[in-house]
Design a protein around this motif. Structure first.
Motif, PDB file in Angstrom:
ATOM      1  N   LEU A  48     -13.912   0.367  -3.004  1.00 23.21           N
ATOM      2  CA  LEU A  48     -13.830   1.715  -3.569  1.00 23.21           C
ATOM      3  C   LEU A  48     -13.312   2.710  -2.523  1.00 23.21           C
ATOM      4  N   MET A  49     -13.722   2.509  -1.280  1.00 22.60           N
ATOM      5  CA  MET A  49     -13.246   3.373  -0.200  1.00 22.60           C
ATOM      6  C   MET A  49     -11.742   3.215  -0.023  1.00 22.60           C
ATOM      7  N   GLU A  50     -11.263   1.976  -0.117  1.00 25.07           N
ATOM      8  CA  GLU A  50      -9.825   1.740   0.046  1.00 25.07           C
ATOM      9  C   GLU A  50      -9.034   2.387  -1.086  1.00 25.07           C
ATOM     10  N   SER A  51      -9.505   2.249  -2.313  1.00 24.24           N
ATOM     11  CA  SER A  51      -8.796   2.877  -3.438  1.00 24.24           C
ATOM     12  C   SER A  51      -8.863   4.401  -3.333  1.00 24.24           C
ATOM     13  N   ALA A  52      -9.988   4.920  -2.822  1.00 25.77           N
ATOM     14  CA  ALA A  52     -10.112   6.369  -2.630  1.00 25.77           C
ATOM     15  C   ALA A  52      -9.130   6.856  -1.562  1.00 25.77           C
ATOM     16  N   TYR A  53      -8.984   6.080  -0.492  1.00 24.44           N
ATOM     17  CA  TYR A  53      -8.032   6.444   0.563  1.00 24.44           C
ATOM     18  C   TYR A  53      -6.612   6.513   0.002  1.00 24.44           C
ATOM     19  N   ILE A  54      -6.273   5.542  -0.811  1.00 23.35           N
ATOM     20  CA  ILE A  54      -4.938   5.537  -1.425  1.00 23.35           C
ATOM     21  C   ILE A  54      -4.754   6.796  -2.291  1.00 23.35           C
ATOM     22  N   GLY A  55      -5.806   7.131  -3.053  1.00 28.39           N
ATOM     23  CA  GLY A  55      -5.740   8.323  -3.899  1.00 28.39           C
ATOM     24  C   GLY A  55      -5.629   9.605  -3.106  1.00 28.39           C
ATOM     25  N   VAL A  56      -6.418   9.721  -2.034  1.00 23.28           N
ATOM     26  CA  VAL A  56      -6.405  10.935  -1.210  1.00 23.28           C
ATOM     27  C   VAL A  56      -5.071  11.109  -0.498  1.00 23.28           C
ATOM     28  N   ILE A  57      -4.590  10.031   0.150  1.00 21.14           N
ATOM     29  CA  ILE A  57      -3.304  10.118   0.868  1.00 21.14           C
ATOM     30  C   ILE A  57      -2.170  10.438  -0.101  1.00 21.14           C
ATOM     31  N   GLY A  58      -2.171   9.777  -1.266  1.00 22.66           N
ATOM     32  CA  GLY A  58      -1.144  10.060  -2.271  1.00 22.66           C
ATOM     33  C   GLY A  58      -1.217  11.487  -2.775  1.00 22.66           C
ATOM     34  N   ALA A  59      -2.441  11.993  -2.981  1.00 24.14           N
ATOM     35  CA  ALA A  59      -2.619  13.365  -3.464  1.00 24.14           C
ATOM     36  C   ALA A  59      -2.136  14.386  -2.426  1.00 24.14           C
ATOM     37  N   LEU A  60      -2.425  14.126  -1.142  1.00 21.71           N
ATOM     38  CA  LEU A  60      -1.989  15.048  -0.089  1.00 21.71           C
ATOM     39  C   LEU A  60      -0.465  15.095   0.003  1.00 21.71           C
ATOM     40  N   ILE A  61       0.157  13.918  -0.043  1.00 21.23           N
ATOM     41  CA  ILE A  61       1.625  13.877  -0.008  1.00 21.23           C
ATOM     42  C   ILE A  61       2.202  14.565  -1.250  1.00 21.23           C
ATOM     43  N   GLY A  62       1.589  14.304  -2.406  1.00 26.18           N
ATOM     44  CA  GLY A  62       2.043  14.941  -3.641  1.00 26.18           C
ATOM     45  C   GLY A  62       1.882  16.443  -3.609  1.00 26.18           C
TER      46      GLY A  62
ATOM     47  N   VAL B 187       0.835  -1.205   0.000  1.00 26.68           N
ATOM     48  CA  VAL B 187       0.000   0.000   0.000  1.00 26.68           C
ATOM     49  C   VAL B 187       0.869   1.254   0.000  1.00 26.68           C
ATOM     50  N   PHE B 188       1.957   1.231   0.767  1.00 29.50           N
ATOM     51  CA  PHE B 188       2.856   2.391   0.825  1.00 29.50           C
ATOM     52  C   PHE B 188       3.454   2.694  -0.542  1.00 29.50           C
ATOM     53  N   MET B 189       3.892   1.664  -1.243  1.00 27.40           N
ATOM     54  CA  MET B 189       4.481   1.860  -2.571  1.00 27.40           C
ATOM     55  C   MET B 189       3.434   2.388  -3.557  1.00 27.40           C
ATOM     56  N   THR B 190       2.201   1.905  -3.405  1.00 28.22           N
ATOM     57  CA  THR B 190       1.130   2.397  -4.274  1.00 28.22           C
ATOM     58  C   THR B 190       0.834   3.871  -3.990  1.00 28.22           C
ATOM     59  N   ILE B 191       0.788   4.214  -2.697  1.00 27.24           N
ATOM     60  CA  ILE B 191       0.569   5.622  -2.315  1.00 27.24           C
ATOM     61  C   ILE B 191       1.713   6.492  -2.829  1.00 27.24           C
ATOM     62  N   LEU B 192       2.934   5.983  -2.732  1.00 30.09           N
ATOM     63  CA  LEU B 192       4.104   6.731  -3.202  1.00 30.09           C
ATOM     64  C   LEU B 192       4.007   6.999  -4.704  1.00 30.09           C
ATOM     65  N   ALA B 193       3.592   5.985  -5.462  1.00 31.95           N
ATOM     66  CA  ALA B 193       3.440   6.145  -6.915  1.00 31.95           C
ATOM     67  C   ALA B 193       2.357   7.185  -7.228  1.00 31.95           C
ATOM     68  N   THR B 194       1.265   7.117  -6.450  1.00 32.21           N
ATOM     69  CA  THR B 194       0.184   8.101  -6.639  1.00 32.21           C
ATOM     70  C   THR B 194       0.663   9.502  -6.304  1.00 32.21           C
ATOM     71  N   ALA B 195       1.429   9.627  -5.229  1.00 29.97           N
ATOM     72  CA  ALA B 195       1.956  10.942  -4.820  1.00 29.97           C
ATOM     73  C   ALA B 195       2.882  11.509  -5.891  1.00 29.97           C
ATOM     74  N   MET B 196       3.706  10.648  -6.470  1.00 34.43           N
ATOM     75  CA  MET B 196       4.626  11.099  -7.516  1.00 34.43           C
ATOM     76  C   MET B 196       3.852  11.557  -8.758  1.00 34.43           C
ATOM     77  N   GLY B 197       2.807  10.817  -9.108  1.00 29.54           N
ATOM     78  CA  GLY B 197       1.986  11.206 -10.255  1.00 29.54           C
ATOM     79  C   GLY B 197       1.293  12.529 -10.030  1.00 29.54           C
ATOM     80  N   CYS B 198       0.730  12.704  -8.824  1.00 24.23           N
ATOM     81  CA  CYS B 198       0.036  13.952  -8.483  1.00 24.23           C
ATOM     82  C   CYS B 198       1.016  15.124  -8.449  1.00 24.23           C
ATOM     83  N   ALA B 199       2.200  14.907  -7.870  1.00 26.11           N
ATOM     84  CA  ALA B 199       3.213  15.965  -7.793  1.00 26.11           C
ATOM     85  C   ALA B 199       3.678  16.372  -9.183  1.00 26.11           C
ATOM     86  N   PHE B 200       3.878  15.383 -10.065  1.00 28.29           N
ATOM     87  CA  PHE B 200       4.290  15.685 -11.436  1.00 28.29           C
ATOM     88  C   PHE B 200       3.225  16.520 -12.143  1.00 28.29           C
ATOM     89  N   LEU B 201       1.962  16.106 -11.972  1.00 29.51           N
ATOM     90  CA  LEU B 201       0.851  16.846 -12.572  1.00 29.51           C
ATOM     91  C   LEU B 201       0.813  18.284 -12.073  1.00 29.51           C
TER      92      LEU B 201
END
Length: 442
Positions: free
Chosen positions: A352-366, A21-35
């Motif tokens: 869906l809630m779990e995938s949303a949590y991953i997206g939100v946490i990744g977006a906040l870090i990003g 989950v951490f690696m997935t959140i990290l990938a999401t954060a990197m994508g959001c930060a790049f955007l």
């Protein structure tokens, strides 16, 4: 199942596979930060250019440079007091700034042993003050012999000392300067001197590239100059000119070279601009340039957001993979929930809630990372320019700017993509057979 119970269930399951989950959140954060960082370049450059435009020209100003000549539309007629009164009579006009300019290329100023070829402008101080003209020190003139000078005028006064140029260093306020105006009379050159007292210095321009080396005189002083030269604007007559050209210069009318029509607010600028053009005036407003800039950068920002979204979509592959594995690992749990009456809708909402949590946490870090990167880029840019080109940046350039609207857009895109990534695994979870799940056949 209450939301609190769903939240607890999702949280516990995320903890069980914290590494994945951490690696997935990290990938999401990197994508959001790049955007966000990529799109911030468009916002930053737009902010810099708009700031530069508004510093050089007030957005409530309509600049009038002349009027179409009815007899010859290709030529421009000068503007007189009648034109000033015309614009002052318009609705929603705050004031009309009018200026003339001394047109004698051999004129110069002296201050003791120092000399300068500063620009001489004829201004109307009441309208200038109403338009926002202010002083860094001193006061406004109270007589025709008193003048206000540009912020950088002192730097233009200099003299030769032992073969080296030396700038004037003393204060200007209260000093007398002499304006020397030459003119040819019967091929004989005569020069008249006009003594002026500096009583005020204009404010430093907001744009560092705007070099102000002017001397503002009043209409009465300009009239004295024109009476001496016998020409409008104090124009110097070249002895080699044909007699017809000389007579034309002597008969030229002294008109305004510039009118600045200031609207009461930005909403009325376009109406004043359209009316002026309709009546044959050559008019321009910085507001037109701002519209073109905003349109150009709107296209650029959409393009950057589109390119940046690709990085978020790539990160969504990780979310899809994580959620697919989560469905496989929790097959027995899903079977139990179905056996005790759990509805497919409820089961789907958990994933869906779990995938949303991953997206939100990744977006906040990003988002946090994006603001840090943006601040670092803007801080490092002047240093990089100095190192590469050995020059100081004259204008402060904001390469990256992240407004709240961009943050909301990027977080929203990351959240939507994360939820979409979890749709198929969540749908798969609802189709699991209870008996097979309990036998661990899946």
């Amino acid at each position: 199942m209450k939301f609190k119970d769903k939240h607890q269930f999702v949280r516990e399951n995320m903890k069980k596979n914290r590494s994945r989950v951490f690696m997935t959140i990290l990938a999401t954060a990197m994508g959001c930060a790049f955007l966000m960082v990529l799109a911030s370049v468009g916002f930053g450059l737009q902010e810099t250019i708009i700031k530069d435009v508004t510093q050089n020209g007030v957005v409530t100003e309509v600049e009038v440079s002349g009027k179409s000549n009815g007899e010859n539309p290709e030529t421009s007629a000068g503007m007189t007091q009648t034109d000033v009164e015309y614009f002052e009579g318009m609705e929603n006009v705050n004031t009309v700034v009018r200026r003339k300019q001394l047109n004698n290329w051999e004129s110069f100023y002296t201050l003791g042993d120092y000399s300068s070829h500063a620009e001489t402008r004829v201004v109307d101080y009441p309208s200038e003050k109403k338009a926002g003209f202010s002083l860094s020190e001193g006061r406004m003139p109270e007589s025709p012999d008193e003048v206000v000078v540009g912020y950088h005028l002192k730097e233009t006064f200099g003299k030769e000392v032992d073969g080296q140029y030396q700038e004037y260093q003393d204060e200007l306020i209260g000093k007398e300067i002499t304006l020397s105006i030459p003119q040819f009379f019967d091929e004989k050159k005569e020069t008249k001197e006009f003594t002026l007292t500096i009583v005020g210095i204009a404010d430093e321009p907001a744009n560092k590239n705007n070099y102000q080396n002017f001397v503002n005189i009043q209409e009465e002083k300009m009239q004295e100059i024109e009476d001496f030269t016998g020409t409008a604007y104090g124009t110097l007559i070249d002895p080699s000119m044909p007699e017809e050209a000389k007579e034309e210069l002597k008969n030229q009318e002294s008109t305004y070279s510039y009118l600045g029509v200031y609207a009461t607010d930005m909403e009325h600028v376009q109406a004043i601009l359209d009316k002026a053009r309709e009546d044959g005036y050559y008019a321009y407003s910085p507001l037109e340039q701002l519209k073109e800039i905003n349109l150009l950068f709107a296209v650029l920002k959409v393009g950057l957001l589109f390119v940046g979204t690709i990085a978020v979509i790539i990160a969504s592959i990780g979310i899809f993979n994580t959620m697919s594995m989560a469905v496989t690992e929790r097959t027995q749990d899903i079977g139990i929930m179905k056996a005790i009456g759990g509805s497919p809708k409820m089961i789907k909402s958990l994933f869906l809630m779990e995938s949303a949590y991953i997206g939100v946490i990744g977006a906040l870090i990003g988002t946090v990372a994006s603001y840090l990167i943006s601040y670092g880029v803007n801080l490092a840019l002047p240093l990089v320019i100095k190192m590469m080109f050995n020059e100081e940046m004259g204008t402060k350039v904001m390469l990256s700017y992240i407004p709240w609207s961009l943050t909301a857009i990027c977080v929203g895109i990351s959240l939507v993509v994360a939820i979409l990534s979890g749709l198929k695994p969540a749908a798969k979870a609802t189709r699991i057979d209870v008996l097979k799940a309990l036998r661990r056949d899946i």
